[in-house]
Design a protein around this motif. Structure first.
Motif, PDB file in Angstrom:
ATOM      1  N   THR A  38       0.723  -1.137   0.223  1.00  0.00           N
ATOM      2  CA  THR A  38      -0.009  -0.020   0.001  1.00  0.00           C
ATOM      3  C   THR A  38       0.918   1.306   0.034  1.00  0.00           C
ATOM      4  N   PRO A  39       2.168   1.279   0.581  1.00  0.00           N
ATOM      5  CA  PRO A  39       2.758   2.567   0.602  1.00  0.00           C
ATOM      6  C   PRO A  39       3.248   2.921  -0.871  1.00  0.00           C
ATOM      7  N   GLN A  40       2.895   2.040  -1.854  1.00  0.00           N
ATOM      8  CA  GLN A  40       3.544   2.321  -2.924  1.00  0.00           C
ATOM      9  C   GLN A  40       2.582   3.292  -3.698  1.00  0.00           C
ATOM     10  N   TYR A  41       1.251   3.568  -2.952  1.00  0.00           N
ATOM     11  CA  TYR A  41       0.458   4.841  -3.220  1.00  0.00           C
ATOM     12  C   TYR A  41       1.426   6.106  -3.334  1.00  0.00           C
ATOM     13  N   GLN A  42       2.439   6.344  -2.359  1.00  0.00           N
ATOM     14  CA  GLN A  42       3.048   7.645  -2.443  1.00  0.00           C
ATOM     15  C   GLN A  42       4.007   7.520  -3.627  1.00  0.00           C
ATOM     16  N   GLY A  43       4.547   6.188  -4.095  1.00  0.00           N
ATOM     17  CA  GLY A  43       5.367   6.411  -5.149  1.00  0.00           C
ATOM     18  C   GLY A  43       4.824   6.586  -6.565  1.00  0.00           C
ATOM     19  N   LEU A  44       3.495   6.122  -6.553  1.00  0.00           N
ATOM     20  CA  LEU A  44       2.803   6.340  -7.723  1.00  0.00           C
ATOM     21  C   LEU A  44       2.137   7.693  -8.039  1.00  0.00           C
ATOM     22  N   GLN A  45       2.134   8.279  -6.876  1.00  0.00           N
ATOM     23  CA  GLN A  45       1.415   9.708  -6.897  1.00  0.00           C
ATOM     24  C   GLN A  45       2.670  10.628  -7.108  1.00  0.00           C
ATOM     25  N   ALA A  46       3.891  10.244  -6.642  1.00  0.00           N
ATOM     26  CA  ALA A  46       5.009  10.977  -7.426  1.00  0.00           C
ATOM     27  C   ALA A  46       5.202  10.742  -8.699  1.00  0.00           C
ATOM     28  N   LEU A  47       5.443   9.667  -9.129  1.00  0.00           N
ATOM     29  CA  LEU A  47       5.436   9.581 -10.432  1.00  0.00           C
ATOM     30  C   LEU A  47       4.457  10.288 -11.354  1.00  0.00           C
ATOM     31  N   TYR A  48       3.316  10.239 -11.099  1.00  0.00           N
ATOM     32  CA  TYR A  48       2.162  10.939 -11.566  1.00  0.00           C
ATOM     33  C   TYR A  48       2.423  12.497 -11.467  1.00  0.00           C
ATOM     34  N   GLU A  49       3.015  12.953 -10.561  1.00  0.00           N
ATOM     35  CA  GLU A  49       3.028  14.520 -10.294  1.00  0.00           C
ATOM     36  C   GLU A  49       4.287  14.761 -11.094  1.00  0.00           C
ATOM     37  N   LYS A  50       5.306  13.886 -11.535  1.00  0.00           N
ATOM     38  CA  LYS A  50       6.571  14.392 -12.068  1.00  0.00           C
ATOM     39  C   LYS A  50       6.326  14.165 -13.506  1.00  0.00           C
ATOM     40  N   TYR A  51       5.297  13.632 -13.969  1.00  0.00           N
ATOM     41  CA  TYR A  51       5.250  13.300 -15.577  1.00  0.00           C
ATOM     42  C   TYR A  51       3.793  13.682 -15.999  1.00  0.00           C
ATOM     43  N   GLN A  54       3.686  15.761 -19.232  1.00  0.00           N
ATOM     44  CA  GLN A  54       4.388  15.302 -20.188  1.00  0.00           C
ATOM     45  C   GLN A  54       3.317  14.225 -20.706  1.00  0.00           C
ATOM     46  N   GLY A  55       2.174  14.132 -20.310  1.00  0.00           N
ATOM     47  CA  GLY A  55       1.297  13.058 -20.941  1.00  0.00           C
ATOM     48  C   GLY A  55       1.187  11.734 -20.112  1.00  0.00           C
ATOM     49  N   PHE A  56       1.472  11.649 -18.778  1.00  0.00           N
ATOM     50  CA  PHE A  56       1.462  10.512 -18.257  1.00  0.00           C
ATOM     51  C   PHE A  56       0.295  10.284 -17.125  1.00  0.00           C
ATOM     52  N   PRO A 145       8.805  -1.092  -7.279  1.00  0.00           N
ATOM     53  CA  PRO A 145       8.452  -0.111  -6.691  1.00  0.00           C
ATOM     54  C   PRO A 145       8.244   1.129  -7.822  1.00  0.00           C
ATOM     55  N   PRO A 146       7.210   2.043  -7.771  1.00  0.00           N
ATOM     56  CA  PRO A 146       7.145   2.801  -8.649  1.00  0.00           C
ATOM     57  C   PRO A 146       8.212   3.643  -9.391  1.00  0.00           C
ATOM     58  N   GLU A 147       9.313   4.170  -8.423  1.00  0.00           N
ATOM     59  CA  GLU A 147      10.383   4.768  -8.883  1.00  0.00           C
ATOM     60  C   GLU A 147      11.234   4.064 -10.022  1.00  0.00           C
ATOM     61  N   LYS A 148      11.107   2.809  -9.840  1.00  0.00           N
ATOM     62  CA  LYS A 148      12.023   1.878 -10.697  1.00  0.00           C
ATOM     63  C   LYS A 148      11.359   2.012 -12.145  1.00  0.00           C
ATOM     64  N   LEU A 149      10.167   2.411 -12.182  1.00  0.00           N
ATOM     65  CA  LEU A 149       9.318   2.462 -13.607  1.00  0.00           C
ATOM     66  C   LEU A 149       9.766   3.834 -14.267  1.00  0.00           C
ATOM     67  N   GLU A 150      10.558   4.415 -13.889  1.00  0.00           N
ATOM     68  CA  GLU A 150      10.874   5.834 -14.478  1.00  0.00           C
ATOM     69  C   GLU A 150      11.530   6.011 -15.774  1.00  0.00           C
ATOM     70  N   PRO A 151      12.383   4.953 -15.996  1.00  0.00           N
ATOM     71  CA  PRO A 151      13.001   4.785 -17.452  1.00  0.00           C
ATOM     72  C   PRO A 151      12.115   4.303 -18.371  1.00  0.00           C
ATOM     73  N   ALA A 152      11.302   3.473 -18.016  1.00  0.00           N
ATOM     74  CA  ALA A 152      10.261   2.932 -18.982  1.00  0.00           C
ATOM     75  C   ALA A 152       9.277   3.972 -19.234  1.00  0.00           C
ATOM     76  N   VAL A 153       8.975   4.841 -18.381  1.00  0.00           N
ATOM     77  CA  VAL A 153       7.913   5.816 -18.673  1.00  0.00           C
ATOM     78  C   VAL A 153       8.520   6.767 -19.493  1.00  0.00           C
ATOM     79  N   GLU A 154       9.683   7.224 -19.163  1.00  0.00           N
ATOM     80  CA  GLU A 154      10.353   8.319 -19.863  1.00  0.00           C
ATOM     81  C   GLU A 154      10.717   7.925 -21.424  1.00  0.00           C
ATOM     82  N   GLN A 155      10.858   6.526 -21.557  1.00  0.00           N
ATOM     83  CA  GLN A 155      11.139   6.001 -22.976  1.00  0.00           C
ATOM     84  C   GLN A 155       9.917   6.227 -23.810  1.00  0.00           C
ATOM     85  N   LEU A 156       8.717   5.894 -23.113  1.00  0.00           N
ATOM     86  CA  LEU A 156       7.623   6.112 -23.813  1.00  0.00           C
ATOM     87  C   LEU A 156       6.889   7.421 -24.367  1.00  0.00           C
ATOM     88  N   LEU A 157       7.365   8.178 -23.189  1.00  0.00           N
ATOM     89  CA  LEU A 157       6.827   9.724 -23.090  1.00  0.00           C
ATOM     90  C   LEU A 157       7.882  10.384 -24.315  1.00  0.00           C
TER      91      LEU A 157
END
Length: 159
Positions: A38-51, A54-56, A145-157
């Protein structure tokens, strides 16, 4: 077929076409409020706010199929997410993500991106990354963890 072919009920009870997210990179996650992840909500929210600019977009789908770790109703879930994690990404009504009663979106996602040993979702916080054309491109385990998804998100963006 794409994710845009599906509808889901928002956490506040409106039927929403996923067509509304056309052109966005999506992270679709089955969530739970009483899970070790459940604490991954924090990482998911941070990922959402960061991107998000840019369309994420993160789309959260509460599910009570794993250890009954999402027992609340939609209002309780929404309150929990807001008060504890300041979740501002779109949340949907509680759904099933496996078995005969699985929401059609999750049937599609698990067919497109099967798991390591089987197609079924094995636990809360399984994550599906979807490109701007509505095609599922990658599945991430609950332990990622959500922060480990950043490279994949950035690649698609950057496409």
């Amino acid at each position: 077929m794409t994710v845009y072919d599906f509808h889901a009920t928002t956490i506040d009870g409106r039927v929403q076409s996923l067509e509304a997210y056309r052109g966005k990179v999506l992270l679709i996650v089955n969530t739970a409020s009483r899970c070790g992840f459940t604490p991954q909500y924090q990482g998911l929210q941070a990922l959402y706010e960061k991107y998000r600019d840019q369309g994420f977009v993160v789309l959260g789908f509460p599910c009570n199929q794993f250890g009954h770790q999402e027992p609340g109703d939609n209002e309780e879930i929404q309150t929990f997410c807001s008060l504890n994690y300041n979740v501002s990404f779109p949340m949907f009504a509680k759904v099933d993500v496996k078995g005969d009663t699985a929401h059609p979106l999750f049937q599609f996602l698990t067919q497109a991106c099967p798991g390591v040993l089987s197609r079924t979702i094995k636990w809360n916080f399984t994550k599906f990354l979807v490109d701007g054309d509505g095609q599922p491109v990658r599945r991430f385990a609950p332990t990622t963890p959500p922060e480990k998804l950043e490279p994949a998100v950035e690649q698609l963006l950057s496409r």
